[in-house]
Design a protein around this motif. Sequence first.
Motif, PDB file in Angstrom:
ATOM      1  N   ALA A   1       1.060  -1.417  -0.719  1.00 64.66           N
ATOM      2  CA  ALA A   1       0.260   0.006   0.088  1.00 64.66           C
ATOM      3  C   ALA A   1       1.154   1.449   0.157  1.00 64.66           C
ATOM      4  O   ALA A   1       0.795   2.403  -0.891  1.00 64.66           O
TER       5      ALA A   1
ATOM      6  N   GLY B   1       2.252   2.223  -3.347  1.00 63.98           N
ATOM      7  CA  GLY B   1       1.015   2.337  -4.571  1.00 63.98           C
ATOM      8  C   GLY B   1       1.178   4.058  -4.502  1.00 63.98           C
ATOM      9  O   GLY B   1       1.270   4.725  -4.786  1.00 63.98           O
ATOM     10  N   ARG B   2       1.185   4.421  -2.864  1.00 61.48           N
ATOM     11  CA  ARG B   2       1.258   5.264  -2.773  1.00 61.48           C
ATOM     12  C   ARG B   2       2.038   6.592  -2.522  1.00 61.48           C
ATOM     13  O   ARG B   2       1.703   7.742  -3.407  1.00 61.48           O
TER      14      ARG B   2
ATOM     15  N   ASN C   1      -2.237   2.391  -9.505  1.00 64.02           N
ATOM     16  CA  ASN C   1      -2.659   1.266  -8.287  1.00 64.02           C
ATOM     17  C   ASN C   1      -3.030   0.750  -9.381  1.00 64.02           C
ATOM     18  O   ASN C   1      -4.942   0.470 -10.365  1.00 64.02           O
ATOM     19  N   SER C   2      -2.307  -0.628  -9.408  1.00 70.56           N
ATOM     20  CA  SER C   2      -2.662  -1.560 -10.386  1.00 70.56           C
ATOM     21  C   SER C   2      -3.423  -2.569  -9.689  1.00 70.56           C
ATOM     22  O   SER C   2      -3.594  -2.361  -8.663  1.00 70.56           O
TER      23      SER C   2
ATOM     24  N   GLN D   1      -1.436  -4.275  -7.427  1.00 73.73           N
ATOM     25  CA  GLN D   1      -1.133  -3.317  -5.756  1.00 73.73           C
ATOM     26  C   GLN D   1      -2.508  -3.569  -4.775  1.00 73.73           C
ATOM     27  O   GLN D   1      -2.541  -3.725  -3.928  1.00 73.73           O
ATOM     28  N   TYR D   2      -3.836  -3.540  -5.607  1.00 77.71           N
ATOM     29  CA  TYR D   2      -4.681  -3.437  -4.672  1.00 77.71           C
ATOM     30  C   TYR D   2      -5.456  -4.501  -4.090  1.00 77.71           C
ATOM     31  O   TYR D   2      -5.519  -4.390  -3.089  1.00 77.71           O
TER      32      TYR D   2
END
Length: 217
Positions: A162, A165-166, A171-172, A175-176
């Motif tokens: 997470a 991602g940030r 936000n693949s 990654q989600y």
Amino acid sequence: LPEQIKDPTIQPVAGTFANPVAIQVDEAAGCPAFAGRLIRGVRNGPSPDWLQRRLLAVGLRPINALVDVTNLISYDRARPLHVYDAAKLTGATICARLGQEGESLEALDGKTYEINPDICVIADASGVIGLGGVMGGLSTGCSETTTDVLVESAWFDPIRTAQTGRATGINSDAQYRFARGVDPHSVVPGLELATKLILELCGGEASEIVVAGTPPA
């Protein structure tokens, strides 16, 4: 009738040769387990109509059979996977480790991302080839000329994924899912299912599976 009942059991695919790619993990990097196997002699190309229709139905663009298999399993089983063109790997080892200042990655989305020591990366002898649990690199991506493919099925820590991602703004699909917690016990079964589909769609011959580390309970 019994013949109409679907059996969800994933049958293992026996490897016929040793995996020539060594795998290493650093649990401190947020990747406690990484399973991989090489499938050689594949014929990549457009995936069959049934697979393309399933991906299009959920808003995904078909790319090629190898990539489409990973996307199907990501949506069907919530098990993200990644495929590397083995001919584009440098050296005989890939590892999951923490990034280093000054490293960067040109990712599959065509953008270049700066790496920091809080990011889990996948690396070979050339340096970073992927952001762990987030996105692979352009340099090792599979195309229609790929003949040998290394299939990755790993488990990445939700918090670190997470944070990556940030930090990157990515936000693949992978990654989600990893940021929300993927089933740790799907590491090897997910790889076996991907192997079965790749052999059916692209042919080839699968190596034995190498598992580095241990998935969390």
